[in-house]
Enzyme design. Structure first.
Site, PDB file in Angstrom:
ATOM      1  N   HIS A   1      -8.121   5.090  -7.619  1.00 45.92           N
ATOM      2  CA  HIS A   1      -8.167   6.325  -8.398  1.00 45.92           C
ATOM      3  C   HIS A   1      -8.404   7.530  -7.483  1.00 45.92           C
ATOM      4  O   HIS A   1      -9.196   7.458  -6.548  1.00 45.92           O
ATOM      5  CB  HIS A   1      -9.256   6.240  -9.462  1.00 45.92           C
ATOM      6  CG  HIS A   1      -8.912   5.265 -10.525  1.00 45.92           C
ATOM      7  ND1 HIS A   1      -9.176   3.915 -10.396  1.00 45.92           N
ATOM      8  CD2 HIS A   1      -8.283   5.428 -11.712  1.00 45.92           C
ATOM      9  CE1 HIS A   1      -8.724   3.296 -11.480  1.00 45.92           C
ATOM     10  NE2 HIS A   1      -8.186   4.182 -12.291  1.00 45.92           N
TER      11      HIS A   1
ATOM     12  N   CYS B   1       0.849  -1.191   0.000  1.00 47.01           N
ATOM     13  CA  CYS B   1       0.000   0.000   0.000  1.00 47.01           C
ATOM     14  C   CYS B   1       0.885   1.241   0.000  1.00 47.01           C
ATOM     15  O   CYS B   1       1.786   1.372   0.834  1.00 47.01           O
ATOM     16  CB  CYS B   1      -0.901  -0.010   1.234  1.00 47.01           C
ATOM     17  SG  CYS B   1      -1.989   1.423   1.383  1.00 47.01           S
TER      18      CYS B   1
ATOM     19  N   CYS C   1      -4.436  -0.415   0.020  1.00 47.80           N
ATOM     20  CA  CYS C   1      -5.115  -1.571   0.620  1.00 47.80           C
ATOM     21  C   CYS C   1      -6.609  -1.267   0.725  1.00 47.80           C
ATOM     22  O   CYS C   1      -7.044  -0.130   0.538  1.00 47.80           O
ATOM     23  CB  CYS C   1      -4.519  -1.872   1.996  1.00 47.80           C
ATOM     24  SG  CYS C   1      -4.912  -0.618   3.251  1.00 47.80           S
TER      25      CYS C   1
ATOM     26  N   CYS D   1      -4.456   1.892   7.657  1.00 46.63           N
ATOM     27  CA  CYS D   1      -3.865   0.927   6.722  1.00 46.63           C
ATOM     28  C   CYS D   1      -3.795  -0.472   7.336  1.00 46.63           C
ATOM     29  O   CYS D   1      -3.321  -0.647   8.466  1.00 46.63           O
ATOM     30  CB  CYS D   1      -2.461   1.389   6.329  1.00 46.63           C
ATOM     31  SG  CYS D   1      -1.718   0.386   5.024  1.00 46.63           S
TER      32      CYS D   1
ATOM     33  N   CYS E   1      -7.460   1.676   3.298  1.00 44.24           N
ATOM     34  CA  CYS E   1      -7.125   3.020   2.811  1.00 44.24           C
ATOM     35  C   CYS E   1      -8.025   3.411   1.640  1.00 44.24           C
ATOM     36  O   CYS E   1      -8.463   4.557   1.546  1.00 44.24           O
ATOM     37  CB  CYS E   1      -5.658   3.077   2.399  1.00 44.24           C
ATOM     38  SG  CYS E   1      -4.492   2.987   3.782  1.00 44.24           S
TER      39      CYS E   1
END
Length: 94
Positions: free
Chosen positions: A31, A12, A51, A20, A54
């Site tokens: 995105h 990540c 991940c 996280c 997140c």
């Protein structure tokens, strides 16, 4: 190169503190939709490896404990790392 496929099983890049899960099995290309029109996804180069935990925060599916400015700063850091990686590995050429 398929950047979405390339994201699978990576670390990540977002690494949002206390969010996280550091589970590379859940990493996808996330995105960055800040300032983007509605539900249309930006190009794959405007994205970072993230991940599932997140990703939920930056897509607003989970609570965000930071100000928008703080979160934007963390996303920008991750994007810069991502672009530096793409450049060093010759995945993207400028």
């Amino acid at each position: 190169m398929n950047l979405r496929k390339h994201a699978e099983a990576r670390d990540c890049k977002l690494r949002l503190p206390e969010v996280c899960n550091r589970d590379s099995a859940t990493v996808v290309l996330c995105h960055i939709k800040r300032g983007w029109c509605g539900s249309i996804k930006p190009p794959d180069v405007i994205a970072v490896w993230g991940c599932s935990a997140c990703h939920d925060v930056i897509d607003r599916r989970a609570a965000n404990p930071w100000t928008e400015e703080e979160l934007d700063s963390m996303i920008l850091r991750a994007l810069c790392e991502q672009l530096a990686y793409y450049t060093s590995e010759r995945i993207l050429k400028w």
